[in-house]
Design a protein around this motif. Structure first.
Motif, PDB file in Angstrom:
ATOM      1  N   TYR A  69       0.816  -1.209   0.000  1.00 16.41           N
ATOM      2  CA  TYR A  69       0.000   0.000   0.000  1.00 16.41           C
ATOM      3  C   TYR A  69       0.853   1.263   0.000  1.00 16.41           C
ATOM      4  O   TYR A  69       1.917   1.306   0.609  1.00 16.41           O
ATOM      5  N   PRO A  70       0.379   2.309  -0.665  1.00 16.68           N
ATOM      6  CA  PRO A  70       1.157   3.545  -0.740  1.00 16.68           C
ATOM      7  C   PRO A  70       1.112   4.316   0.581  1.00 16.68           C
ATOM      8  O   PRO A  70       0.311   4.014   1.476  1.00 16.68           O
ATOM      9  N   LEU A  71       1.959   5.334   0.673  1.00 14.63           N
ATOM     10  CA  LEU A  71       2.022   6.148   1.888  1.00 14.63           C
ATOM     11  C   LEU A  71       0.717   6.911   2.109  1.00 14.63           C
ATOM     12  O   LEU A  71       0.217   6.987   3.234  1.00 14.63           O
ATOM     13  N   TRP A  72       0.153   7.493   1.054  1.00 17.92           N
ATOM     14  CA  TRP A  72      -1.000   8.382   1.184  1.00 17.92           C
ATOM     15  C   TRP A  72      -2.293   7.666   0.831  1.00 17.92           C
ATOM     16  O   TRP A  72      -2.398   7.036  -0.216  1.00 17.92           O
ATOM     17  N   ILE A  73      -3.286   7.804   1.704  1.00 16.94           N
ATOM     18  CA  ILE A  73      -4.589   7.173   1.527  1.00 16.94           C
ATOM     19  C   ILE A  73      -5.659   8.240   1.721  1.00 16.94           C
ATOM     20  O   ILE A  73      -5.662   8.963   2.724  1.00 16.94           O
ATOM     21  N   ASP A 129      -6.481  17.742  -1.524  1.00 20.65           N
ATOM     22  CA  ASP A 129      -6.099  18.871  -2.372  1.00 20.65           C
ATOM     23  C   ASP A 129      -4.816  19.543  -1.895  1.00 20.65           C
ATOM     24  O   ASP A 129      -4.265  20.394  -2.609  1.00 20.65           O
ATOM     25  N   ARG A 130      -4.310  19.179  -0.724  1.00 22.83           N
ATOM     26  CA  ARG A 130      -3.111  19.808  -0.173  1.00 22.83           C
ATOM     27  C   ARG A 130      -1.901  18.893  -0.208  1.00 22.83           C
ATOM     28  O   ARG A 130      -0.767  19.368  -0.288  1.00 22.83           O
ATOM     29  N   PHE A 131      -2.131  17.587  -0.114  1.00 16.22           N
ATOM     30  CA  PHE A 131      -1.026  16.634  -0.079  1.00 16.22           C
ATOM     31  C   PHE A 131      -0.925  15.881  -1.395  1.00 16.22           C
ATOM     32  O   PHE A 131      -1.913  15.333  -1.875  1.00 16.22           O
ATOM     33  N   SER A 132       0.276  15.860  -1.949  1.00 16.70           N
ATOM     34  CA  SER A 132       0.518  15.021  -3.107  1.00 16.70           C
ATOM     35  C   SER A 132       0.533  13.565  -2.657  1.00 16.70           C
ATOM     36  O   SER A 132       1.104  13.242  -1.620  1.00 16.70           O
ATOM     37  N   GLY A 166       2.287  11.358  -3.730  1.00 13.17           N
ATOM     38  CA  GLY A 166       3.627  10.810  -3.918  1.00 13.17           C
ATOM     39  C   GLY A 166       4.303  10.568  -2.584  1.00 13.17           C
ATOM     40  O   GLY A 166       3.689  10.675  -1.522  1.00 13.17           O
ATOM     41  N   PRO A 167       5.589  10.294  -2.577  1.00  7.92           N
ATOM     42  CA  PRO A 167       6.292   9.916  -1.346  1.00  7.92           C
ATOM     43  C   PRO A 167       6.522  11.062  -0.380  1.00  7.92           C
ATOM     44  O   PRO A 167       6.799  10.816   0.790  1.00  7.92           O
ATOM     45  N   GLY A 168       6.430  12.314  -0.814  1.00 11.79           N
ATOM     46  CA  GLY A 168       6.739  13.424   0.079  1.00 11.79           C
ATOM     47  C   GLY A 168       5.517  14.156   0.561  1.00 11.79           C
ATOM     48  O   GLY A 168       4.406  13.632   0.522  1.00 11.79           O
ATOM     49  N   VAL A 169       5.712  15.369   1.043  1.00  7.69           N
ATOM     50  CA  VAL A 169       4.625  16.195   1.548  1.00  7.69           C
ATOM     51  C   VAL A 169       4.521  17.436   0.675  1.00  7.69           C
ATOM     52  O   VAL A 169       5.511  18.090   0.380  1.00  7.69           O
ATOM     53  N   HIS A 170       3.315  17.755   0.274  1.00  9.05           N
ATOM     54  CA  HIS A 170       3.082  18.980  -0.503  1.00  9.05           C
ATOM     55  C   HIS A 170       2.054  19.822   0.219  1.00  9.05           C
ATOM     56  O   HIS A 170       1.026  19.327   0.641  1.00  9.05           O
ATOM     57  N   ASP A 171       2.317  21.085   0.361  1.00 10.41           N
ATOM     58  CA  ASP A 171       1.378  21.991   1.031  1.00 10.41           C
ATOM     59  C   ASP A 171       1.049  23.133   0.072  1.00 10.41           C
ATOM     60  O   ASP A 171       1.886  23.980  -0.148  1.00 10.41           O
TER      61      ASP A 171
END
Length: 252
Positions: free
Chosen positions: A5-9, A242-245, A247-252
């Motif tokens: 499973y990916p990091l973001w759910i 809508d704020r977090f990508s 992908g593996p990192g964090v997007h704000d």
């Protein structure tokens, strides 16, 4: 099992941006690039697994009363989108089968929270796990991963284990009991899924030392996401699609 499973759910499909636990929410979450989704599943009075978070219908539909006391025929006619905004008026409650069809056709992954009507924990755990196994086994498109079954109710997870031991399970925690990790191990869980502010370096390391993955809910703050990622978290369940990508990192 290996952890696919990916990091973001995406929480309940698209967090708060669309009516939770509807097909419209899943589509909206997917539009932001999410490929893994969490949803809540319970049973109608006549045994149909369907998506709804609350025990009652009042907050997120135009119905009233305990959802599990109504037949699927009655539940299927409710408006589960108009409470959110007029753009989603008429959106129905989806069955587990409908959501499974959507994620399987798109190669997405699913975290199914077993959300029993009080008093139906074992029945719900058994029925939901069996139905998941049937749906993923009969898919014409090989799924990316089996559904991850989670619950706050150990009895539901115990029934899921007995019915379909091959499906991965996760114990949900909204507090940190002394025997939480031991309880998850007894249920042969693959993961512990805890409220984000319960998790620190020592608790994540303890979960990992017990051979399980550590997931956090509901992570909507970038600083918290960065903190947990730095500590080695394995999964972040978020409303803020809508704020977090994804992908593996964090997007704000």
């Amino acid at each position: 099992m290996s952890w696919p499973y990916p990091l973001w759910i995406a929480h309940r499909g698209a967090g708060k941006l669309a009516p939770e636990n509807t097909l419209a929410a899943f589509r909206h979450g997917a539009s932001f690039g999410y490929r893994a989704f969490e949803c809540d599943v319970k049973l109608s009075r006549d045994g149909q697994p369907f998506l709804l978070h609350d025990a009652t219908l009042d907050r997120t539909t135009d119905g009233q009363g305990v959802a599990g006391e109504q037949t699927w025929s009655a539940l299927s006619r409710l408006d589960a989108g108009g409470w959110h905004s007029r753009a989603y008026a008429g959106e129905p409650l989806p069955t587990l089968e409908a959501i499974a069809g959507y994620v399987l056709r798109n190669g997405f992954m699913l975290n199914v929270e077993i959300k029993p009507t009080p008093g139906t924990e074992s029945l719900t755990g058994a029925v939901v796990s069996r139905r998941c196994a049937e749906l993923w086994a009969t898919s014409r498109i090989p799924p990316v991963a089996p559904p991850l079954l989670t619950s706050f109710r150990p009895a539901a997870l115990q029934a899921a284990l007995a019915a379909q031991p091959e499906l991965p399970r996760g114990l949900l925690l909204d507090r940190w009991p002394e025997d939480g990790i031991a309880q998850a191990q007894a249920l042969q869980c693959a993961a512990v899924v805890a409220q984000y502010d319960l998790l620190d370096r020592s608790s994540i390391e303890a979960i990992h030392a017990a051979g399980m993955k550590a997931l956090a809910y509901t992570v909507n703050d970038p600083a918290e996401a960065r903190r947990l990622i730095s500590l080695g978290i394995d999964g972040l369940i978020t409303d803020a699609v809508d704020r977090f990508s994804p992908g593996p990192g964090v997007h704000d």
